[in-house]
Write a protein that holds these residues in place. Structure first.
Motif, PDB file in Angstrom:
ATOM      1  N   ALA A  56      -8.041  -4.008  -2.135  1.00 15.13           N
ATOM      2  CA  ALA A  56      -7.070  -4.926  -1.537  1.00 15.13           C
ATOM      3  C   ALA A  56      -5.686  -4.307  -1.530  1.00 15.13           C
ATOM      4  O   ALA A  56      -5.330  -3.512  -2.391  1.00 15.13           O
ATOM      5  CB  ALA A  56      -7.043  -6.231  -2.325  1.00 15.13           C
ATOM      6  N   ALA A  57      -4.893  -4.676  -0.549  1.00 10.66           N
ATOM      7  CA  ALA A  57      -3.530  -4.173  -0.444  1.00 10.66           C
ATOM      8  C   ALA A  57      -2.693  -4.676  -1.602  1.00 10.66           C
ATOM      9  O   ALA A  57      -2.940  -5.748  -2.150  1.00 10.66           O
ATOM     10  CB  ALA A  57      -2.918  -4.644   0.870  1.00 10.66           C
ATOM     11  N   PRO A  58      -1.672  -3.927  -2.030  1.00  7.34           N
ATOM     12  CA  PRO A  58      -0.815  -4.367  -3.125  1.00  7.34           C
ATOM     13  C   PRO A  58      -0.140  -5.689  -2.808  1.00  7.34           C
ATOM     14  O   PRO A  58       0.139  -6.004  -1.663  1.00  7.34           O
ATOM     15  CB  PRO A  58       0.228  -3.232  -3.225  1.00  7.34           C
ATOM     16  CG  PRO A  58      -0.423  -2.054  -2.570  1.00  7.34           C
ATOM     17  CD  PRO A  58      -1.292  -2.603  -1.506  1.00  7.34           C
ATOM     18  N   THR A  59       0.132  -6.470  -3.854  1.00  4.60           N
ATOM     19  CA  THR A  59       0.799  -7.758  -3.678  1.00  4.60           C
ATOM     20  C   THR A  59       2.147  -7.553  -2.998  1.00  4.60           C
ATOM     21  O   THR A  59       2.894  -6.644  -3.326  1.00  4.60           O
ATOM     22  CB  THR A  59       1.014  -8.424  -5.047  1.00  4.60           C
ATOM     23  OG1 THR A  59      -0.257  -8.578  -5.659  1.00  4.60           O
ATOM     24  CG2 THR A  59       1.680  -9.773  -4.901  1.00  4.60           C
ATOM     25  N   GLY A  60       2.446  -8.407  -2.027  1.00  8.81           N
ATOM     26  CA  GLY A  60       3.726  -8.330  -1.352  1.00  8.81           C
ATOM     27  C   GLY A  60       3.671  -7.597  -0.029  1.00  8.81           C
ATOM     28  O   GLY A  60       4.642  -7.568   0.695  1.00  8.81           O
ATOM     29  N   THR A  61       2.496  -6.963   0.307  1.00 15.20           N
ATOM     30  CA  THR A  61       2.375  -6.311   1.598  1.00 15.20           C
ATOM     31  C   THR A  61       1.532  -7.191   2.514  1.00 15.20           C
ATOM     32  O   THR A  61       0.870  -8.115   2.082  1.00 15.20           O
ATOM     33  CB  THR A  61       1.695  -4.935   1.464  1.00 15.20           C
ATOM     34  OG1 THR A  61       0.293  -5.141   1.197  1.00 15.20           O
ATOM     35  CG2 THR A  61       2.301  -4.128   0.343  1.00 15.20           C
ATOM     36  N   SER A  62       1.556  -6.860   3.820  1.00 17.14           N
ATOM     37  CA  SER A  62       0.768  -7.631   4.780  1.00 17.14           C
ATOM     38  C   SER A  62      -0.394  -6.814   5.308  1.00 17.14           C
ATOM     39  O   SER A  62      -0.962  -7.122   6.350  1.00 17.14           O
ATOM     40  CB  SER A  62       1.666  -8.070   5.943  1.00 17.14           C
ATOM     41  OG  SER A  62       2.190  -6.923   6.593  1.00 17.14           O
ATOM     42  N   ALA A  63      -0.758  -5.719   4.595  1.00 19.67           N
ATOM     43  CA  ALA A  63      -1.793  -4.830   5.091  1.00 19.67           C
ATOM     44  C   ALA A  63      -3.161  -5.486   5.078  1.00 19.67           C
ATOM     45  O   ALA A  63      -3.507  -6.218   4.160  1.00 19.67           O
ATOM     46  CB  ALA A  63      -1.809  -3.548   4.262  1.00 19.67           C
ATOM     47  N   ASP A  64      -3.939  -5.197   6.123  1.00 21.02           N
ATOM     48  CA  ASP A  64      -5.351  -5.542   6.116  1.00 21.02           C
ATOM     49  C   ASP A  64      -6.117  -4.345   5.578  1.00 21.02           C
ATOM     50  O   ASP A  64      -5.614  -3.221   5.583  1.00 21.02           O
ATOM     51  CB  ASP A  64      -5.823  -5.857   7.531  1.00 21.02           C
ATOM     52  CG  ASP A  64      -5.169  -7.114   8.091  1.00 21.02           C
ATOM     53  OD1 ASP A  64      -4.482  -7.817   7.323  1.00 21.02           O
ATOM     54  OD2 ASP A  64      -5.336  -7.371   9.290  1.00 21.02           O
ATOM     55  N   THR A  65      -7.336  -4.559   5.135  1.00 20.75           N
ATOM     56  CA  THR A  65      -8.136  -3.456   4.615  1.00 20.75           C
ATOM     57  C   THR A  65      -9.466  -3.369   5.339  1.00 20.75           C
ATOM     58  O   THR A  65     -10.034  -4.378   5.741  1.00 20.75           O
ATOM     59  CB  THR A  65      -8.393  -3.611   3.099  1.00 20.75           C
ATOM     60  OG1 THR A  65      -9.007  -4.887   2.842  1.00 20.75           O
ATOM     61  CG2 THR A  65      -7.097  -3.526   2.313  1.00 20.75           C
ATOM     62  N   ARG A  66      -9.920  -2.140   5.493  1.00 22.55           N
ATOM     63  CA  ARG A  66     -11.244  -1.889   6.043  1.00 22.55           C
ATOM     64  C   ARG A  66     -12.224  -1.854   4.876  1.00 22.55           C
ATOM     65  O   ARG A  66     -12.028  -1.114   3.921  1.00 22.55           O
ATOM     66  CB  ARG A  66     -11.276  -0.562   6.790  1.00 22.55           C
ATOM     67  CG  ARG A  66     -10.351  -0.504   7.997  1.00 22.55           C
ATOM     68  CD  ARG A  66     -10.476   0.857   8.694  1.00 22.55           C
ATOM     69  NE  ARG A  66      -9.541   0.985   9.786  1.00 22.55           N
ATOM     70  CZ  ARG A  66      -9.729   0.508  11.017  1.00 22.55           C
ATOM     71  NH1 ARG A  66     -10.833  -0.168  11.274  1.00 22.55           N
ATOM     72  NH2 ARG A  66      -8.837   0.678  11.961  1.00 22.55           N
ATOM     73  N   GLU A  67     -13.275  -2.642   4.980  1.00 22.32           N
ATOM     74  CA  GLU A  67     -14.241  -2.752   3.897  1.00 22.32           C
ATOM     75  C   GLU A  67     -15.644  -2.453   4.406  1.00 22.32           C
ATOM     76  O   GLU A  67     -15.899  -2.482   5.609  1.00 22.32           O
ATOM     77  CB  GLU A  67     -14.214  -4.176   3.316  1.00 22.32           C
ATOM     78  CG  GLU A  67     -12.835  -4.720   2.966  1.00 22.32           C
ATOM     79  CD  GLU A  67     -12.329  -4.245   1.610  1.00 22.32           C
ATOM     80  OE1 GLU A  67     -13.068  -3.497   0.929  1.00 22.32           O
ATOM     81  OE2 GLU A  67     -11.202  -4.615   1.239  1.00 22.32           O
TER      82      GLU A  67
END
Length: 362
Positions: A56-67
């Motif tokens: 998961a992206a670090p807290t405070g970012t809006s990044a999506d993740t490829r899983e």
């Protein structure tokens, strides 16, 4: 125009962008697990860093993740959007299926679900289809000998996100566009005790050899373009042959018949129709303890997601601003009652699937 002519065209986004990195793929052994080695993306769809972990992206970012998820011996991939605000409890989950020829990032851009879901504290998972098409129908073919594989993928994905991402098993929703809309309807039809609500945009229930029949009450909304030249609002009972090398084109019933099938399964009241500004609204109101079904036919829309900022390619019919589809969709889903907390056959089967090998879907 027939569907044959449309499937030869690029996806809804290829005329605008092809720079988005594709989801990782490959074969893994049976079971359920997350794999690493994929890149995080921001809400614009631009890759941030190749080779980054799929954590998961670090807290405070809006990044999506490829899983990645191991299902039946095959790697299945998805894009995950998680709100940055801390959750006080389990989060509602929206599983959003892309259209034929598209990918998860394109579905994200087309629908604008991330921003709308963030405001409602929802998780959004964008699964990726094998060979860029969903098995929305029940008939096997040479390209898809196991037509149940994508339903099992949806089950496994929900089970994984409930286990690892605080997804609420009582508030699982499926949404899709075009072929993905038909896939969302199939999941709702065949797994009504897993789904608290379903929405299809420009997708209909398969019919003929690939027929899908609702098996229980599910709140359903179908949004359809009145000027859809690809798969008309009246359905596509006799599709032409698919382009060489592609899966056969699935026949579908009309948008209204699709809604009526769910209304019948949910034992709703007779439909009430109302003409609204820009669209015609039909509602099958629920009886005591039942669920609603709604059909919105947007008069000036083609094979599009009404309200999107993405310009459809030539041949898909007109775009429309007559309806904020994303807000309407999530508002409808948010209004539905959570599924019962008690264990059901579906949740038991899903839990079993997460621990036991399944037949390969390839």
């Amino acid at each position: 125009m027939t569907l044959l002519s449309s499937v030869r065209r690029p996806s809804l986004f290829s005329v605008r962008r092809r720079s988005t990195a594709r989801l990782c793929s490959g074969l893994l052994v049976a079971g359920l697990a997350l794999a690493t080695g994929c890149s995080a993306e921001d809400d614009s769809g631009s890759p941030k860093s190749k080779g980054a972990s799929s954590k998961a992206a670090p807290t405070g970012t809006s990044a999506d993740t490829r899983e990645h998820l191991r299902v039946g011996g095959t790697t299945r991939a998805y894009l995950l959007h998680k709100p940055t605000a801390p959750a006080s409890g389990p989060r509602p989950l929206v599983v959003a299926f892309h259209g034929r020829g598209a990918d998860p990032a394109e579905m994200r851009e087309l629908s604008g679900l991330n921003k709308a879901a963030k405001a409602r504290g929802m998780l959004v998972a964008y699964p990726e289809a094998l060979r860029k098409a969903w098995g929305a129908g029940t008939a096997p073919n040479r390209k898809r000998p196991d037509p149940k594989a994508d339903v099992r993928f949806a089950e496994a994905l929900v089970a994984e996100l409930v286990r690892t991402r605080q997804a609420d098993p009582r508030r699982v929703y499926v949404v899709g566009f075009s072929n993905g809309g038909s896939m969302a309807l199939r999941v709702a039809a065949e797994r009504p005790r897993m789904v608290a609500g379903a929405v299809s945009v420009a997708g209909q229930l398969p019919t003929g050899r690939a027929e899908v029949r609702p098996t229980g009450p599910v709140p359903v909304m179908i949004v359809y373009g009145g000027k859809d030249p690809v798969r008309p609002v009246t359905g596509l009972a006799r599709p032409g042959p698919a382009p060489k090398g592609e899966e056969p084109i699935t026949a579908t019933m009309s948008a209204r018949a699709s809604a009526q099938a769910f209304a019948t399964a949910g034992r709703t009241k007779d439909p009430a129709e109302q003409a609204r500004k820009g669209y015609d609204h039909t509602v099958w109101r629920p009886g005591a303890g039942k669920v609603p079904v709604e059909l919105l036919v947007v008069r000036d829309a083609g094979h599009t997601w009404p309200g999107t900022t993405v310009t459809p390619p030539k041949g898909f019919g007109p775009a429309s601003k007559s309806l904020d589809t994303t807000g309407t969709v999530l508002g409808f889903l948010k209004d539905q009652a959570p599924r019962p907390a008690a264990k059901t056959a579906d949740t038991a089967d899903t839990a079993k699937a997460s621990k036991s090998p399944e037949r390969s879907d390839r």
